[in-house]
Design a protein around this motif. Structure first.
Motif, short mmCIF file in Angstrom:
data_model
loop_
_atom_site.label_atom_id
_atom_site.label_comp_id
_atom_site.label_asym_id
_atom_site.label_seq_id
_atom_site.Cartn_x
_atom_site.Cartn_y
_atom_site.Cartn_z
N GLN A 81 -3.31 9.37 -71.89
CA GLN A 81 -3.94 10.51 -71.23
C GLN A 81 -3.05 11.76 -71.28
OE1 GLN A 81 -6.44 12.18 -70.77
NE2 GLN A 81 -7.49 10.88 -69.29
N ASP A 82 -3.68 12.91 -71.25
CA ASP A 82 -2.99 14.19 -71.13
C ASP A 82 -2.35 14.24 -69.73
OD1 ASP A 82 -2.76 17.21 -71.94
OD2 ASP A 82 -3.53 17.19 -69.89
N ASP A 83 -1.09 14.64 -69.66
CA ASP A 83 -0.37 14.57 -68.39
C ASP A 83 -0.93 15.51 -67.32
OD1 ASP A 83 1.55 12.61 -69.07
OD2 ASP A 83 2.62 14.09 -70.26
N ASP A 84 -1.29 16.72 -67.71
CA ASP A 84 -1.80 17.67 -66.71
C ASP A 84 -3.15 17.20 -66.18
OD1 ASP A 84 0.34 19.65 -66.94
OD2 ASP A 84 -0.42 19.91 -68.97
N PHE A 85 -3.98 16.67 -67.06
CA PHE A 85 -5.28 16.15 -66.63
C PHE A 85 -5.09 14.95 -65.70
CE2 PHE A 85 -9.04 13.43 -67.20
CZ PHE A 85 -10.04 14.34 -66.86
N PHE A 86 -4.17 14.06 -66.09
CA PHE A 86 -3.89 12.89 -65.25
C PHE A 86 -3.39 13.32 -63.88
CE2 PHE A 86 -0.88 9.85 -63.46
CZ PHE A 86 -1.67 8.72 -63.39
N TYR A 87 -2.50 14.30 -63.84
CA TYR A 87 -1.89 14.76 -62.59
C TYR A 87 -2.94 15.28 -61.60
CZ TYR A 87 1.69 17.09 -59.69
OH TYR A 87 2.52 17.49 -58.67
N MET A 88 -4.06 15.76 -62.15
CA MET A 88 -5.11 16.31 -61.30
C MET A 88 -6.22 15.30 -60.99
SD MET A 88 -4.63 19.32 -60.32
CE MET A 88 -3.01 20.03 -60.48
N THR A 89 -6.25 14.19 -61.71
CA THR A 89 -7.39 13.27 -61.54
C THR A 89 -7.01 11.80 -61.33
OG1 THR A 89 -7.49 12.90 -63.92
CG2 THR A 89 -8.87 14.67 -63.05
N CYS A 303 16.61 3.34 -74.63
CA CYS A 303 15.35 2.61 -74.48
C CYS A 303 14.85 2.74 -73.04
CB CYS A 303 15.55 1.12 -74.75
SG CYS A 303 16.25 0.73 -76.36
N ALA A 304 13.57 2.99 -72.88
CA ALA A 304 13.03 3.10 -71.52
C ALA A 304 11.52 2.91 -71.54
CB ALA A 304 13.37 4.46 -70.94
N MET A 305 11.02 2.39 -70.44
CA MET A 305 9.59 2.11 -70.35
C MET A 305 8.84 3.23 -69.64
SD MET A 305 9.51 -0.75 -71.93
CE MET A 305 7.75 -1.13 -71.82
N GLU A 306 7.53 3.23 -69.87
CA GLU A 306 6.63 4.11 -69.14
C GLU A 306 5.83 3.22 -68.19
OE1 GLU A 306 4.39 7.30 -71.27
OE2 GLU A 306 2.66 6.13 -70.66
N TYR A 307 5.84 3.56 -66.91
CA TYR A 307 5.12 2.75 -65.93
C TYR A 307 4.06 3.60 -65.24
CZ TYR A 307 4.30 -0.66 -62.25
OH TYR A 307 3.70 -1.56 -61.40
N HIS A 308 2.84 3.17 -65.33
CA HIS A 308 1.71 3.91 -64.71
C HIS A 308 1.79 5.40 -65.03
CE1 HIS A 308 0.79 0.15 -63.13
NE2 HIS A 308 0.88 0.33 -61.84
N ASN A 309 1.95 5.72 -66.29
CA ASN A 309 1.97 7.09 -66.84
C ASN A 309 3.31 7.82 -66.67
OD1 ASN A 309 -0.88 6.37 -66.22
ND2 ASN A 309 -1.33 8.28 -67.27
N TYR A 310 4.22 7.29 -65.88
CA TYR A 310 5.49 7.97 -65.64
C TYR A 310 6.60 7.43 -66.53
CZ TYR A 310 3.58 10.72 -61.90
OH TYR A 310 2.83 11.62 -61.20
N ALA A 311 7.34 8.34 -67.13
CA ALA A 311 8.39 7.97 -68.08
C ALA A 311 9.70 7.66 -67.38
CB ALA A 311 8.62 9.10 -69.07
N THR A 312 10.53 6.95 -68.11
CA THR A 312 11.92 6.67 -67.72
C THR A 312 12.75 7.05 -68.94
OG1 THR A 312 11.04 4.78 -66.53
CG2 THR A 312 13.39 4.81 -66.84
N ASP A 313 14.03 7.29 -68.77
CA ASP A 313 14.87 7.64 -69.92
C ASP A 313 16.31 7.19 -69.65
OD1 ASP A 313 15.70 8.67 -72.30
OD2 ASP A 313 15.34 10.78 -71.81
N ILE A 314 16.72 6.12 -70.32
CA ILE A 314 18.04 5.51 -70.06
C ILE A 314 18.73 5.17 -71.38
CG2 ILE A 314 19.28 3.61 -68.94
CD1 ILE A 314 16.89 3.26 -67.07
#
Ligand SMILES: [Mn+2]
Length: 474
Positions: A81-89, A303-314
């Motif tokens: 999903q597009d992040d801005d659209f997700f953030y609003m919906t 390496c990092a996972m994305e959880y429920h649309n939110y990124a991680t960076d490690i």
């Protein structure tokens, strides 16, 4: 008896709550939604309200979902999903459209006729199509699951848009991205035509700066999701440390990371895993990961996972053999010290791109001078070639800011030193040593919290963890 008599209403209440919770989860399963720890509808609702307040009177916002993209022939990339659209919906479906209107609009939907400020348009439910591509929310599900005031199928937006625009002075709509295609591209083109065909002049503006301004500071609810992604990614890193040995392949470490990440429930990696050993440790975004690992080499594992649309960076950098060589350790410690010193400065009001970045640069410069890797102090920039860090959120390189830190922002701090082979004027003992250490910090009221604290970071601690052979969690 009496006691039981007094307790029973309480038990009934508890049972009712438990039942309704499980019924809730069960009924969402009818829409293909099985997770129960998604951000709540109230989070997205409050984002929509904040946006409406910012656009003022007589304005309309239209946001739309991301396009689907072909990988090859009949196969599509997994939809993101597009992040801005997700953030609003909170909506993760393609071909969806949101209309927000500061003036109330009258609508008739599955819940009757009423006036609303928000309508989400989604694909209609269709058992034939859903047999191929999965369950959809449909309008009723969109209201029930996402908590929008009103929803309709995505073929019905024109009338609502005309009504909303009939009293509007301004339309906020993002410019279509270059790679827009499919149904959503037709819808966006159609909206542009509809707006032009209105008998009054409507100013077109972009809403993205407003939404992205909001996205910079993370709410407590977002942080809960982000912490989960961090926790899962740290587990994956621990597994790579514990399994790494001479003779393995880079892709096998990647596979272990991705296994743990998905095993713990993360949907996707936040970006293609970078596992670069030896000559690949000095390539910043190396991600083909095909080389065999050899004792004596160093490995950069970003390496990092994305959880429920939110990124991680490690990122962690480890020695294949389980022990850093003297040269590797010397470089590692400079990067570690640079990160430590930089993190000390992270607090509200400080400019990340100036003060924090500058401090890391000083430590790297002095360290490299001391080791004799460089002779001219300006040369440190040849080996620390990227920025010190960036915000993290829905995007791994999240919405940009001016760098002045605010409470509730999440940033990476990721100094690095990369010395390729055959670097002129640099002793060959330093060649093919690439070190990056990347952690996530949350800016708090008076400083920062290291979100990735639980993952070994000091050279000695990494070596210790590498000796704990075996499977994480066992
Ligand atoms: Mn990063």
């Amino acid at each position: 008896m009496n006691t039981i008599g007094r307790i029973s209403p309480f038990i009934v209440l508890v049972l009712t709550l438990l039942c309704s919770a499980s019924l809730c989860a069960q009924s969402y399963a009818g829409y293909g939604i099985y997770d129960t720890d998604f951000l709540p509808p109230s989070f997205f609702k409050s984002n929509r309200e904040k946006l409406l307040r910012q656009i003022g009177d007589s304005a309309v916002v239209v946001l739309y979902s991301a396009s689907e993209h072909t990988r090859n022939n009949d196969v599509e990339f997994q939809f993101r999903q597009d992040d801005d659209f997700f953030y609003m919906t909170g909506c993760n479906e393609p071909s969806a459209l949101l209309i927000l209107s500061s003036n109330p609009i009258e609508v008739t939907d599955t819940t009757g006729t009423h006036t609303v400020h928000e309508i989400l348009f989604v694909e209609s439910r269709n058992s034939r199509a859903e047999t191929w591509t999965g369950r959809r929310l449909g309008p009723y599900g969109a209201i029930k699951v996402l908590g929008v005031e009103s929803a309709s199928t995505n073929t019905e937006y024109k009338q609502a848009l005309r009504r909303a625009l009939s009293k509007a002075k301004a339309l906020y709509i993002p410019l279509p991205p270059e790679e827009i295609n499919g149904k959503i591209a037709d819808m966006v083109r159609d909206i542009e035509q509809t707006t032009r065909s209105m008998q009054r002049s409507i100013e077109i503006r972009t809403p993205l700066h407003l939404i992205r301004g909001m996205r910079q500071v993370k709410s407590a609810e977002e942080l809960k999701v982000m912490r989960k992604g961090v926790e899962i990614s740290m587990e994956g890193h621990r597994q790579m440390m514990r399994s790494c040995k001479d003779g393995m392949y880079e892709y096998q470490l990647q596979a272990l990371f991705e296994f743990v990440g998905k095993d713990r429930g993360a949907e996707y990696t936040a970006y293609p895993c970078i596992v670069g050993s030896g000559e690949n440790s000095v390539i910043l975004h190396y991600n083909t990961n095909r080389k065999q690992l050899h004792a004596g080499e160093i490995i950069v594992m970003d390496c990092a996972m994305e959880y429920h649309n939110y990124a991680t960076d490690i990122t962690r950098t480890i020695p294949v053999s389980g022990r850093f060589t003297d040269a590797q350790r010397a470089i590692y410690n400079i990067v570690y010290d640079a990160q430590e010193e930089a993190m000390k400065l992270v607090k509200p009001g400080v400019n990340y791109y100036k003060e924090v970045t500058q401090r890391a640069g000083e430590v790297i410069r002095n360290g490299l001078l001391q080791l004799g890797v460089i002779k001219d102090s300006a040369d440190y920039k040849k080996y620390f070639i990227h920025g010190l860090g960036h915000p993290v959120g829905l995007d791994v390189h999240d919405v940009s800011s001016d760098g002045v830190l605010k409470e509730g922002e999440v940033w990476t701090v990721e100094p690095g030193i990369y010395i390729p082979a055959n670097t002129e004027g640099v002793d060959s003992k330093w060649w093919n040593i690439g070190v990056r250490i990347e952690d996530e910090v949350l800016v708090t009221g008076d400083g920062n919290e290291l979100l990735t604290r639980a993952l070994p970071r000091k050279g000695e601690d990494i070596e210790k963890t590498m000796q704990e052979r075996g499977v994480v969690g066992k």
